[in-house]
Design a protein around this motif. Structure first.
Motif, mmCIF file in Angstrom:
data_model
loop_
_atom_site.group_PDB
_atom_site.id
_atom_site.type_symbol
_atom_site.label_atom_id
_atom_site.label_comp_id
_atom_site.label_asym_id
_atom_site.label_seq_id
_atom_site.Cartn_x
_atom_site.Cartn_y
_atom_site.Cartn_z
ATOM 1 N N GLN A 70 -26.625 3.341 6.471
ATOM 2 C CA GLN A 70 -27.755 4.243 6.281
ATOM 3 C C GLN A 70 -28.031 4.463 4.794
ATOM 4 N N THR A 71 -26.955 4.536 3.992
ATOM 5 C CA THR A 71 -27.129 4.670 2.536
ATOM 6 C C THR A 71 -27.849 3.456 1.977
ATOM 7 N N PHE A 72 -27.440 2.280 2.415
ATOM 8 C CA PHE A 72 -28.105 1.049 1.975
ATOM 9 C C PHE A 72 -29.561 1.029 2.454
ATOM 10 N N GLN A 73 -29.791 1.468 3.687
ATOM 11 C CA GLN A 73 -31.144 1.455 4.240
ATOM 12 C C GLN A 73 -32.072 2.373 3.459
ATOM 13 N N ASP A 74 -31.588 3.569 3.112
ATOM 14 C CA ASP A 74 -32.408 4.508 2.328
ATOM 15 C C ASP A 74 -32.713 3.951 0.936
ATOM 16 N N GLN A 75 -31.728 3.327 0.309
ATOM 17 C CA GLN A 75 -31.935 2.749 -1.011
ATOM 18 C C GLN A 75 -32.937 1.603 -0.954
ATOM 19 N N ALA A 76 -32.927 0.870 0.134
ATOM 20 C CA ALA A 76 -33.808 -0.292 0.268
ATOM 21 C C ALA A 76 -35.261 0.101 0.457
ATOM 22 N N ASN A 77 -35.507 1.115 1.248
ATOM 23 C CA ASN A 77 -36.887 1.404 1.647
ATOM 24 C C ASN A 77 -37.445 2.717 1.117
ATOM 25 N N ASN A 78 -36.629 3.531 0.497
ATOM 26 C CA ASN A 78 -37.108 4.820 0.018
ATOM 27 C C ASN A 78 -37.015 4.985 -1.493
ATOM 28 N N THR A 79 -36.761 3.901 -2.216
ATOM 29 C CA THR A 79 -36.701 3.974 -3.674
ATOM 30 C C THR A 79 -37.526 2.838 -4.270
ATOM 31 N N LEU A 118 -25.633 -2.974 -5.244
ATOM 32 C CA LEU A 118 -26.202 -2.551 -6.526
ATOM 33 C C LEU A 118 -27.499 -1.806 -6.247
ATOM 34 N N SER A 119 -27.708 -0.717 -6.937
ATOM 35 C CA SER A 119 -28.868 0.133 -6.673
ATOM 36 C C SER A 119 -30.125 -0.369 -7.380
ATOM 37 N N GLN A 120 -30.340 -1.660 -7.302
ATOM 38 C CA GLN A 120 -31.546 -2.274 -7.853
ATOM 39 C C GLN A 120 -31.692 -3.668 -7.263
ATOM 40 N N TYR A 121 -32.931 -4.083 -7.108
ATOM 41 C CA TYR A 121 -33.198 -5.426 -6.600
ATOM 42 C C TYR A 121 -33.039 -6.445 -7.732
ATOM 43 N N TYR A 122 -32.273 -7.504 -7.468
ATOM 44 C CA TYR A 122 -32.097 -8.596 -8.428
ATOM 45 C C TYR A 122 -32.342 -9.924 -7.721
ATOM 46 N N SER A 123 -33.253 -10.698 -8.284
ATOM 47 C CA SER A 123 -33.426 -12.057 -7.792
ATOM 48 C C SER A 123 -32.340 -12.939 -8.393
ATOM 49 N N LEU A 124 -32.200 -14.141 -7.868
ATOM 50 C CA LEU A 124 -31.175 -15.047 -8.399
ATOM 51 C C LEU A 124 -31.423 -15.365 -9.869
ATOM 52 N N ALA A 125 -32.693 -15.432 -10.251
ATOM 53 C CA ALA A 125 -33.016 -15.755 -11.639
ATOM 54 C C ALA A 125 -32.589 -14.650 -12.595
ATOM 55 N N GLU A 126 -32.412 -13.435 -12.084
ATOM 56 C CA GLU A 126 -32.062 -12.309 -12.944
ATOM 57 C C GLU A 126 -30.554 -12.134 -13.119
ATOM 58 N N PHE A 127 -29.759 -12.969 -12.496
ATOM 59 C CA PHE A 127 -28.322 -12.847 -12.659
ATOM 60 C C PHE A 127 -27.873 -13.247 -14.068
ATOM 61 N N PRO A 135 -19.702 -5.117 -17.754
ATOM 62 C CA PRO A 135 -19.638 -4.895 -16.299
ATOM 63 C C PRO A 135 -20.795 -4.044 -15.799
ATOM 64 N N VAL A 136 -21.147 -4.245 -14.515
ATOM 65 C CA VAL A 136 -22.263 -3.542 -13.900
ATOM 66 C C VAL A 136 -21.713 -2.575 -12.856
ATOM 67 N N THR A 137 -22.122 -1.314 -12.943
ATOM 68 C CA THR A 137 -21.655 -0.305 -11.996
ATOM 69 C C THR A 137 -22.295 -0.511 -10.630
ATOM 70 N N THR A 138 -21.499 -0.449 -9.595
ATOM 71 C CA THR A 138 -21.992 -0.621 -8.234
ATOM 72 C C THR A 138 -22.401 0.727 -7.650
ATOM 73 N N MET A 139 -22.824 0.720 -6.404
ATOM 74 C CA MET A 139 -23.246 1.946 -5.738
ATOM 75 C C MET A 139 -22.061 2.852 -5.417
ATOM 76 N N ALA A 140 -20.832 2.339 -5.571
ATOM 77 C CA ALA A 140 -19.655 3.193 -5.398
ATOM 78 C C ALA A 140 -19.497 4.135 -6.577
ATOM 79 N N GLY A 141 -20.158 3.834 -7.699
ATOM 80 C CA GLY A 141 -20.168 4.715 -8.856
ATOM 81 C C GLY A 141 -18.881 4.685 -9.651
ATOM 82 N N GLY A 142 -18.832 5.536 -10.680
ATOM 83 C CA GLY A 142 -17.625 5.687 -11.475
ATOM 84 C C GLY A 142 -17.124 4.388 -12.067
#
Length: 258
Positions: A70-79, A118-127, A135-142
């Protein structure tokens, strides 16, 4: 009666004349079409996507049991930022022996799942950009962060315990990106520092076969004489020497006799 009719006709003509004049003097109105609003992005049902795209049953079960789905779903469609999810296939879980996930608490399982997003959309070209900002912080934070690198267009991920790569794109249409990875991403925050990998065994040196010891025949060939022939030669020398002394003795006896 006649005068009344004339008055009515005259009044009607005056009204028509005024109406025509007003119509000519009124400014024309220009209607500007209103642009249609941009279509909203399609709603992506992550449960349906992972069920159909599989084999991601183990990861999907973890997402559902921890309610991270549900957390992933909200991040996908509500942000506006969207979401990027790294999904391990079932084989990645079945091949995982150490560390075990069975002893994790519910909160640790939740952090493990969030560690794959990750709390942002990244295409393969953006890697490529991600590899420069690791390092990149994940949705687990901290301190739950991932290191990215790019080798010849292949996105590589490192979690401290796991080193894997993006093996395929499951879904990549903004605002949702889902990529398959070959290993479960294990954070050091939960499992501690990964044990050092055993060094690769040193290659065994090639040992040249020992040279064959010279055979008796080779020795005989090298010296030009066999032990038997040498023994015979010594015997002949001794025999000739004895005969020589015997001949001298006989000669001396004959002289004394005469």
């Amino acid at each position: 009666m006649k005068a009344t009719m004339i008055f009515m006709v005259t009044s009607l003509l005056v009204l028509l004349s005024c109406s025509s004049t007003n119509a000519k003097s009124a400014p024309s109105l220009v209607l500007t079409p209103t642009p249609a609003p941009a279509p909203a992005p399609d709603y992506v049902n992550l449960t349906d996507l992972l069920t159909v795209a599989g084999p991601f049953n183990t990861f999907l079960s973890l997402l559902q049991s921890t309610n991270v789905i549900q957390t992933f779903q909200d991040q996908a469609n509500n942000t506006e930022q969207g979401i990027t999810i790294f999904v391990p296939k079932d084989g990645a879980f079945s091949s995982l022996k150490k560390p075990s996930l069975s002893n994790l608490t519910q909160d640790q399982k939740k952090s493990l799942c969030l560690f794959h997003g990750l709390s942002q959309y990244y295409s393969l070209a953006e890697f490529t950009n991600l590899s420069q900002s690791s390092p990149v912080t994940t949705m687990a934070g901290g301190q739950y962060s991932l290191n990215f690198s790019d080798t010849s267009g292949t996105a590589l991920l490192s979690s401290g315990w796991s080193n894997t790569k993006v093996s395929s794109s499951v879904y990549s249409t903004k605002p949702v990106a889902v990529y398959q990875v070959d290993k479960v991403l294990l954070p050091e925050t939960i499992f501690g520092q990964a044990p050092p990998q055993a060094p690769a065994p040193a290659p065994t040196p090639e040992i040249a076969p020992a040279a064959d010891s010279p055979s008796s025949s080779a020795t005989e060939k090298g010296t030009g004489a066999s032990p038997k022939s040498s023994s015979n030669s010594s015997h002949r020398i001794i025999s000739w020497g004895a005969l020589h002394y015997l001949a001298l003795a006989m000669s001396g006896g004959l002289i004394l006799f005469f």
